[in-house]
Design an enzyme around this catalytic site. Structure first.
Site, short mmCIF file in Angstrom:
data_model
loop_
_atom_site.label_atom_id
_atom_site.label_comp_id
_atom_site.label_asym_id
_atom_site.label_seq_id
_atom_site.Cartn_x
_atom_site.Cartn_y
_atom_site.Cartn_z
N HIS A 233 0.37 -1.07 -0.12
CA HIS A 233 0.05 0.28 0.08
C HIS A 233 0.65 1.20 0.45
O HIS A 233 0.44 2.87 0.04
CB HIS A 233 -0.65 -0.12 1.33
CG HIS A 233 -0.93 0.37 2.62
ND1 HIS A 233 0.32 -0.53 3.27
CD2 HIS A 233 0.14 1.60 3.24
CE1 HIS A 233 0.70 0.01 4.13
NE2 HIS A 233 0.83 1.08 4.10
C1 UD1 Z 1 -1.70 5.17 6.22
C2 UD1 Z 1 -0.70 5.90 6.95
C3 UD1 Z 1 0.79 4.92 6.80
C4 UD1 Z 1 -0.02 3.27 7.04
C5 UD1 Z 1 -1.03 3.69 6.51
C6 UD1 Z 1 -1.93 2.34 6.95
C7 UD1 Z 1 0.00 8.38 6.62
C8 UD1 Z 1 0.35 9.65 5.86
N1 UD1 Z 1 0.51 6.87 6.08
O1 UD1 Z 1 -1.70 5.35 4.65
O2 UD1 Z 1 2.03 5.27 7.40
O3 UD1 Z 1 0.16 2.36 7.00
O4 UD1 Z 1 -2.16 4.37 6.70
O5 UD1 Z 1 -2.78 1.59 6.18
O6 UD1 Z 1 -0.38 8.98 7.83
N2 UD1 Z 1 -9.13 4.87 2.33
C9 UD1 Z 1 -10.07 4.63 2.23
N3 UD1 Z 1 -10.81 4.45 3.51
C10 UD1 Z 1 -10.15 4.84 4.65
C11 UD1 Z 1 -9.66 4.89 4.45
C12 UD1 Z 1 -8.77 5.78 3.20
O7 UD1 Z 1 -10.80 4.27 1.49
O8 UD1 Z 1 -10.86 4.17 5.67
C13 UD1 Z 1 -8.63 5.26 0.81
C14 UD1 Z 1 -8.18 6.97 0.60
O9 UD1 Z 1 -9.30 6.92 -0.55
C15 UD1 Z 1 -7.38 7.91 0.86
C16 UD1 Z 1 -5.92 6.18 0.94
O10 UD1 Z 1 -7.24 5.39 1.01
O11 UD1 Z 1 -7.40 9.05 0.69
C17 UD1 Z 1 -5.14 6.64 1.55
O12 UD1 Z 1 -5.45 6.96 2.88
P1 UD1 Z 1 -4.49 7.72 3.75
O13 UD1 Z 1 -5.22 8.05 5.25
O14 UD1 Z 1 -4.32 9.00 3.64
O15 UD1 Z 1 -2.94 7.07 3.55
P2 UD1 Z 1 -2.63 5.56 3.74
O16 UD1 Z 1 -1.80 4.62 2.41
O17 UD1 Z 1 -4.07 4.64 4.19
#
Ligand code: UD1
Length: 365
Positions: free
Chosen positions: A209
């Site tokens: 991821h």
């Molecule tokens: C975040 C953390 C990363 C961690 C990861 C674990 C940061 C910078 N990154 O990355 O260190 O390893 O979490 O999972 O804090 N989304 C959903 N549902 C959710 C959450 C996210 O659909 O419940 C999608 C959204 O479209 C979002 C994308 O996933 O834009 C990324 O989510 P985000 O929280 O920005 O970063 P992660 O890649 O999850």
């Protein structure tokens, strides 16, 4: 003593669970959980509260997704209100996600003490958003709870006083042992993936991821080629993170039918699968540590790791992201099975207690 404990994204929940559990045995300690809402899908958030026996958070801030600035800012605005209502003595942040950064800044500007759990880890790759979060959080934290000696050394090099640094071990491993024990005691497991696990035989478990791996189409395509080759040898079980699901579609990446795509899994179901895998392929930080703790071979699909002890003592090897590099490391990991691994010092399931011993000396019941 009043402590606000912050969690926002999936790996945070595994870290606060044992700290919260250990807090229940301490007199005169008011420990409240703040969920920033960085992760919000049921499978990424609520499922973990249920799975890990965490109480419902005292505050749910519902910050949600957005650019880094938008997400961080939303968390900061909401968390400032919580701090101004609660007046905690200490804010405890864990790990390296945007919630960690946002809440440590807010607390410090309100002159509240900040304790950082899993402090001092450095990948020395400033292009990683987590590295920025780690550096900034550690610049302003008051107390540092570290998982490995390299983290303490990094903090000392950055000028932190030794008496503020505490090598307590790994709360992620506290949580892991707790659940590995309870899974072993429940022979009749009814996880939806139980049939798939049985049918898969000697399988590989994959998580992927990191933005560096999935956001760039050419890098993701190269990694996918390696995975498709590995899948010819072994079935791959792959719970797909929402970011990765989006990018698979956006970049039109083709995956072999022998790579079994699963929805994001709860902690216990994921553990049920990976603990018996031939090899774990991952770009997660936490899984590098958890595989080391259980002696499961791990091939990390990154060029670097902020957790070097998993390589020097544990089962982890760094494969990078080239097609051949990944395939070679995977084959080597299979050939080396079982790889003798040592569990790092203090990764013994008692790290949360050590944290409270520092914060509340003499106050454990
Ligand atoms: C975040 C953390 C990363 C961690 C990861 C674990 C940061 C910078 N990154 O990355 O260190 O390893 O979490 O999972 O804090 N989304 C959903 N549902 C959710 C959450 C996210 O659909 O419940 C999608 C959204 O479209 C979002 C994308 O996933 O834009 C990324 O989510 P985000 O929280 O920005 O970063 P992660 O890649 O999850």
């Amino acid at each position: 003593m009043k402590v606000l404990m912050v969690a926002g994204a999936r790996p945070n929940f595994m870290k606060i669970a044992p700290i919260y559990r250990a807090a229940q045995a301490i007199a005169d300690l008011d420990c409240r959980v703040v969920h920033t809402g960085q992760h919000y899908d049921h499978a990424m958030s609520q499922a973990f509260f249920e799975d890990l026996d965490l109480p419902q958070p005292d505050y749910a801030l519902a910050a949600g997704s957005g650019s880094h600035a938008v997400q961080t800012a939303k968390i900061m605005v909401a968390f400032e209100q919580v701090c101004m209502t609660e007046h905690p003595d200490l804010v405890m942040v864990v790990g390296d996600v945007n919630s960690t950064l946002a809440c440590s800044i807010v607390a410090k500007k309100l002159q509240i003490q900040v304790a950082h759990v899993e402090a001092g880890l450095r990948s020395f790759d400033i292009a990683m958003p987590e590295e920025v979060n780690r550096l900034v959080t550690d610049v302003i934290s008051d107390l540092f709870f570290v998982t490995e000696a390299s983290a303490a050394a990094n903090l000392m090099k950055e000028g932190k006083a030794a008496e503020r640094i505490h090598l307590v071990g790994n709360v992620m491993v506290d949580n892991l042992y707790h659940h590995a024990r309870s899974l072993a005691e429940e022979p009749h497991l009814s996880f939806p993936t139980a049939g798939l696990k049985k049918a898969a035989g000697d399988y590989v478990f994959l998580t992927l991821h990191r933005p560096a791996n999935v956001d760039q189409p050419d890098i993701f395509a190269t990694v996918a080629e390696a995975l498709n080759t590995i899948a010819e040898e072994r079935v791959i079980l792959f719970p797909v993170h929402p970011r990765t699901r989006k990018m698979l579609q956006q970049h039109g990446i083709g995956l072999s039918a022998r790579i079994k795509r699963l929805p994001p899994l709860g902690f216990r179901e994921a553990l049920f699968l990976w603990q018996d895998a031939a090899v774990v392929l991952t770009d997660s930080g936490g899984l590098q540590e958890e595989t080391t703790a259980l002696g499961v071979p791990c091939v990390t699909l990154r060029e670097n790791t902020e957790r070097p002890i998993t390589v020097s003592m544990g089962t982890n090897v760094l494969a990078g992201t080239s097609r051949q590099g990944i395939i070679d490391c995977y084959r080597q990991a299979i050939a080396d099975r079982p790889r003798p691994a040592r569990v790092p010092p203090y990764w013994d399931g008692l790290s949360a207690q050590r944290i409270w011993q520092v914060l509340r000396p003499g106050n454990q019941e």
